[in-house]
Motif scaffolding. Structure first.
Motif, PDB file in Angstrom:
ATOM      1  N   ASP A   1       0.839  -1.201   0.000  1.00  0.00           N
ATOM      2  CA  ASP A   1       0.000   0.000   0.000  1.00  0.00           C
ATOM      3  C   ASP A   1       0.873   1.250   0.000  1.00  0.00           C
ATOM      4  OD1 ASP A   1      -2.415  -1.337  -0.050  1.00  0.00           O
ATOM      5  OD2 ASP A   1      -2.587  -1.414   2.140  1.00  0.00           O
ATOM      6  N   ARG A   2       1.900   1.230   0.812  1.00  0.00           N
ATOM      7  CA  ARG A   2       2.817   2.372   0.861  1.00  0.00           C
ATOM      8  C   ARG A   2       3.600   2.497  -0.441  1.00  0.00           C
ATOM      9  NH1 ARG A   2       7.328   3.648   5.602  1.00  0.00           N
ATOM     10  NH2 ARG A   2       8.005   5.658   4.741  1.00  0.00           N
ATOM     11  N   TYR A   3       4.010   1.381  -1.006  1.00  0.00           N
ATOM     12  CA  TYR A   3       4.721   1.378  -2.294  1.00  0.00           C
ATOM     13  C   TYR A   3       3.875   2.054  -3.366  1.00  0.00           C
ATOM     14  CZ  TYR A   3       6.521  -0.570  -6.694  1.00  0.00           C
ATOM     15  OH  TYR A   3       6.995  -0.728  -7.980  1.00  0.00           O
ATOM     16  N   ARG A   4       2.595   1.677  -3.439  1.00  0.00           N
ATOM     17  CA  ARG A   4       1.707   2.266  -4.449  1.00  0.00           C
ATOM     18  C   ARG A   4       1.395   3.727  -4.157  1.00  0.00           C
ATOM     19  NH1 ARG A   4      -0.550  -3.086  -4.080  1.00  0.00           N
ATOM     20  NH2 ARG A   4      -1.952  -2.362  -2.432  1.00  0.00           N
ATOM     21  N   ARG A   5       1.466   4.109  -2.912  1.00  0.00           N
ATOM     22  CA  ARG A   5       1.148   5.481  -2.524  1.00  0.00           C
ATOM     23  C   ARG A   5       2.337   6.422  -2.710  1.00  0.00           C
ATOM     24  NH1 ARG A   5      -0.792   4.106   2.156  1.00  0.00           N
ATOM     25  NH2 ARG A   5       1.067   4.600   3.382  1.00  0.00           N
ATOM     26  N   GLU A   6       3.563   5.905  -2.494  1.00  0.00           N
ATOM     27  CA  GLU A   6       4.722   6.789  -2.417  1.00  0.00           C
ATOM     28  C   GLU A   6       5.792   6.549  -3.481  1.00  0.00           C
ATOM     29  OE1 GLU A   6       6.310   6.560   1.521  1.00  0.00           O
ATOM     30  OE2 GLU A   6       4.422   7.126   2.492  1.00  0.00           O
ATOM     31  N   SER A   7       5.850   5.347  -4.038  1.00  0.00           N
ATOM     32  CA  SER A   7       6.962   5.020  -4.939  1.00  0.00           C
ATOM     33  C   SER A   7       6.584   5.011  -6.404  1.00  0.00           C
ATOM     34  CB  SER A   7       7.561   3.653  -4.557  1.00  0.00           C
ATOM     35  OG  SER A   7       8.086   3.684  -3.256  1.00  0.00           O
ATOM     36  N   VAL A   8       5.346   4.642  -6.709  1.00  0.00           N
ATOM     37  CA  VAL A   8       4.887   4.617  -8.095  1.00  0.00           C
ATOM     38  C   VAL A   8       3.569   5.370  -8.210  1.00  0.00           C
ATOM     39  CG1 VAL A   8       6.024   2.426  -8.660  1.00  0.00           C
ATOM     40  CG2 VAL A   8       3.668   2.411  -7.818  1.00  0.00           C
ATOM     41  N   SER A   9       3.348   5.972  -9.365  1.00  0.00           N
ATOM     42  CA  SER A   9       2.059   6.590  -9.659  1.00  0.00           C
ATOM     43  C   SER A   9       1.592   6.083 -11.016  1.00  0.00           C
ATOM     44  CB  SER A   9       2.173   8.116  -9.668  1.00  0.00           C
ATOM     45  OG  SER A   9       3.118   8.546 -10.629  1.00  0.00           O
ATOM     46  N   MET A  10       0.280   6.145 -11.244  1.00  0.00           N
ATOM     47  CA  MET A  10      -0.277   5.581 -12.474  1.00  0.00           C
ATOM     48  C   MET A  10      -1.145   6.595 -13.209  1.00  0.00           C
ATOM     49  SD  MET A  10      -1.069   1.547 -11.986  1.00  0.00           S
ATOM     50  CE  MET A  10      -1.105   1.414 -13.779  1.00  0.00           C
ATOM     51  N   ILE A  11      -1.094   6.504 -14.540  1.00  0.00           N
ATOM     52  CA  ILE A  11      -1.952   7.277 -15.423  1.00  0.00           C
ATOM     53  C   ILE A  11      -2.703   6.271 -16.296  1.00  0.00           C
ATOM     54  CG2 ILE A  11      -2.036   9.078 -17.185  1.00  0.00           C
ATOM     55  CD1 ILE A  11       0.807   9.839 -16.292  1.00  0.00           C
TER      56      ILE A  11
ATOM     57  N   ASN B   1      -8.867  17.151  -7.118  1.00  0.00           N
ATOM     58  CA  ASN B   1      -8.348  15.879  -7.610  1.00  0.00           C
ATOM     59  C   ASN B   1      -6.844  15.786  -7.402  1.00  0.00           C
ATOM     60  OD1 ASN B   1      -9.880  13.675  -9.384  1.00  0.00           O
ATOM     61  ND2 ASN B   1     -11.037  15.594  -9.551  1.00  0.00           N
ATOM     62  N   VAL B   2      -6.145  16.874  -7.660  1.00  0.00           N
ATOM     63  CA  VAL B   2      -4.688  16.858  -7.549  1.00  0.00           C
ATOM     64  C   VAL B   2      -4.253  16.925  -6.087  1.00  0.00           C
ATOM     65  CG1 VAL B   2      -2.549  18.004  -8.268  1.00  0.00           C
ATOM     66  CG2 VAL B   2      -4.465  17.824  -9.855  1.00  0.00           C
ATOM     67  N   CYS B   3      -5.077  17.536  -5.245  1.00  0.00           N
ATOM     68  CA  CYS B   3      -4.769  17.570  -3.814  1.00  0.00           C
ATOM     69  C   CYS B   3      -4.896  16.191  -3.168  1.00  0.00           C
ATOM     70  CB  CYS B   3      -5.722  18.532  -3.093  1.00  0.00           C
ATOM     71  SG  CYS B   3      -5.370  20.276  -3.349  1.00  0.00           S
ATOM     72  N   TYR B   4      -5.736  15.350  -3.734  1.00  0.00           N
ATOM     73  CA  TYR B   4      -6.101  14.084  -3.080  1.00  0.00           C
ATOM     74  C   TYR B   4      -4.896  13.239  -2.681  1.00  0.00           C
ATOM     75  CZ  TYR B   4      -8.346   9.590  -2.253  1.00  0.00           C
ATOM     76  OH  TYR B   4      -8.759   8.411  -1.695  1.00  0.00           O
ATOM     77  N   PRO B   5      -3.930  12.939  -3.578  1.00  0.00           N
ATOM     78  CA  PRO B   5      -2.800  12.093  -3.142  1.00  0.00           C
ATOM     79  C   PRO B   5      -1.935  12.751  -2.077  1.00  0.00           C
ATOM     80  CG  PRO B   5      -2.455  12.898  -5.370  1.00  0.00           C
ATOM     81  CD  PRO B   5      -3.862  13.229  -5.018  1.00  0.00           C
TER      82      PRO B   5
ATOM     83  N   GLU C   1      -3.146  14.727   0.323  1.00  0.00           N
ATOM     84  CA  GLU C   1      -3.907  14.603   1.561  1.00  0.00           C
ATOM     85  C   GLU C   1      -3.801  13.191   2.130  1.00  0.00           C
ATOM     86  OE1 GLU C   1      -7.704  15.910   0.244  1.00  0.00           O
ATOM     87  OE2 GLU C   1      -7.176  18.054   0.348  1.00  0.00           O
ATOM     88  N   LEU C   2      -3.646  12.186   1.240  1.00  0.00           N
ATOM     89  CA  LEU C   2      -3.484  10.804   1.707  1.00  0.00           C
ATOM     90  C   LEU C   2      -2.242  10.636   2.579  1.00  0.00           C
ATOM     91  CD1 LEU C   2      -4.433   8.550  -1.362  1.00  0.00           C
ATOM     92  CD2 LEU C   2      -5.732   8.874   0.750  1.00  0.00           C
ATOM     93  N   VAL C   3      -1.230  11.441   2.299  1.00  0.00           N
ATOM     94  CA  VAL C   3       0.012  11.325   3.083  1.00  0.00           C
ATOM     95  C   VAL C   3       0.097  12.406   4.156  1.00  0.00           C
ATOM     96  CG1 VAL C   3       1.272  10.133   1.265  1.00  0.00           C
ATOM     97  CG2 VAL C   3       1.338  12.633   1.342  1.00  0.00           C
ATOM     98  N   GLY C   4      -1.039  13.065   4.445  1.00  0.00           N
ATOM     99  CA  GLY C   4      -1.111  13.935   5.601  1.00  0.00           C
ATOM    100  C   GLY C   4      -0.856  15.410   5.382  1.00  0.00           C
ATOM    101  N   LYS C   5      -0.730  15.845   4.111  1.00  0.00           N
ATOM    102  CA  LYS C   5      -0.527  17.269   3.875  1.00  0.00           C
ATOM    103  C   LYS C   5      -1.827  18.032   4.109  1.00  0.00           C
ATOM    104  CE  LYS C   5       3.430  17.183   0.762  1.00  0.00           C
ATOM    105  NZ  LYS C   5       3.986  17.644  -0.526  1.00  0.00           N
ATOM    106  N   LYS C   6      -1.720  19.181   4.759  1.00  0.00           N
ATOM    107  CA  LYS C   6      -2.872  20.029   5.035  1.00  0.00           C
ATOM    108  C   LYS C   6      -3.255  20.811   3.775  1.00  0.00           C
ATOM    109  CE  LYS C   6      -2.870  18.860   9.375  1.00  0.00           C
ATOM    110  NZ  LYS C   6      -3.911  17.959   9.906  1.00  0.00           N
ATOM    111  N   PRO C   7      -4.535  21.232   3.678  1.00  0.00           N
ATOM    112  CA  PRO C   7      -4.972  21.988   2.498  1.00  0.00           C
ATOM    113  C   PRO C   7      -4.119  23.210   2.209  1.00  0.00           C
ATOM    114  CG  PRO C   7      -6.872  21.276   3.757  1.00  0.00           C
ATOM    115  CD  PRO C   7      -5.661  20.912   4.571  1.00  0.00           C
TER     116      PRO C   7
ATOM    117  N   ALA D   1      -0.825  15.627 -13.561  1.00  0.00           N
ATOM    118  CA  ALA D   1      -0.542  16.471 -12.394  1.00  0.00           C
ATOM    119  C   ALA D   1      -0.845  15.722 -11.108  1.00  0.00           C
ATOM    120  CB  ALA D   1      -1.345  17.763 -12.473  1.00  0.00           C
ATOM    121  N   ARG D   2      -1.943  14.971 -11.097  1.00  0.00           N
ATOM    122  CA  ARG D   2      -2.284  14.199  -9.895  1.00  0.00           C
ATOM    123  C   ARG D   2      -1.226  13.136  -9.628  1.00  0.00           C
ATOM    124  NH1 ARG D   2      -7.828  10.847  -9.637  1.00  0.00           N
ATOM    125  NH2 ARG D   2      -6.684   9.657 -11.200  1.00  0.00           N
ATOM    126  N   ALA D   3      -0.725  12.496 -10.684  1.00  0.00           N
ATOM    127  CA  ALA D   3       0.336  11.497 -10.506  1.00  0.00           C
ATOM    128  C   ALA D   3       1.597  12.147  -9.936  1.00  0.00           C
ATOM    129  CB  ALA D   3       0.642  10.819 -11.836  1.00  0.00           C
TER     130      ALA D   3
END
Length: 221
Positions: free
Chosen positions: A75-85, A100-104, A106-112, A151-153
């Motif tokens: 789960d962490r690998y897919r969240r932090e090491s690779v991104s998909m389009i 949409n671009v903020c979403y990933p 926010e998953l790792v804890g960044k504030k708005p 951009a989201r990736a």
């Protein structure tokens, strides 16, 4: 050091008489745009799925640096090491482009307060205007949606980008634009970009081209 390495990777689906991916060994390096071509059913999507950590090899290993990804938190690998389009963009329809671009992030804890400026910066880099950032995905063209997806990736911070037919729903002009962005990410920002495609023009834009045939991978350029 390679960003991703495949060591004698084989994947066989349950009840299948032959492997979808057969004893593949290769390296994917940072700063390079790769294309993987081949007919439908040749194993391209299965290969991409293993690179993304969505499936694990039946035998052999996919390595992130020197670590087999089967030993990592996937789960962490897919969240932090690779991104998909994806070909179909896969944007959230009820979120604005910026959201949409903020979403990933926010998953790792960044504030708005941190995520929103970074999202706008990334969207600007791929040619999305301030007005377009406030729209919902359905109010954008296909080419614009794919640029938002890029951009989201990028927002995840992962330096390995996997793209599954990223230009499959785009016209020629937008195909060229998307490939220019991906090529720039590899050559100027050091991303490892791996594109699975049927499009010969997309393959022509790549630095390295592999062909997949009956589960076997061969470098053709």
């Amino acid at each position: 050091m390679a960003a991703l390495t495949l060591e004698n990777v084989t994947y066989t689906y349950r009840n299948s008489p032959r492997p979808a991916v057969a004893d593949v060994s290769c390296e994917f390096e940072a700063g390079t745009l790769y294309a993987v071509i081949g007919p439908s059913g040749s194993g391209k999507s299965t290969l991409l799925s293993m690179l993304a950590g969505l499936d694990l090899p039946t035998s052999g290993d996919v390595l992130l640096g020197t670590e087999p990804i089967r030993s990592l938190d996937l789960d962490r690998y897919r969240r932090e090491s690779v991104s998909m389009i994806f070909q179909a963009f896969q944007l959230f329809p009820l979120l604005t482009v910026t959201e949409n671009v903020c979403y990933p992030m926010e998953l790792v804890g960044k504030k708005p307060g941190e995520a929103v400026p970074r999202a706008k910066e990334l969207l600007s880099e791929v040619g999305i205007t301030e007005e377009e950032m406030r729209r919902f995905p359905a109010n954008l063209s296909g080419g614009q949606q794919q640029r938002v997806a890029i951009a989201r990736a990028l927002a995840s911070g992962a330096k390995i980008m996997l793209a599954d037919e990223p230009t499959g729903n785009l016209d020629v002009e937008n195909t060229v634009l998307v490939m220019e962005i991906l090529k720039r990410l590899a050559s100027e920002q050091g991303y490892c970009v791996i594109v699975v495609t049927h499009d010969s023009e997309v393959a022509d834009a790549a630095d390295v081209v592999f062909r997949m045939t009956d589960g076997r991978l061969t470098r053709v350029r």
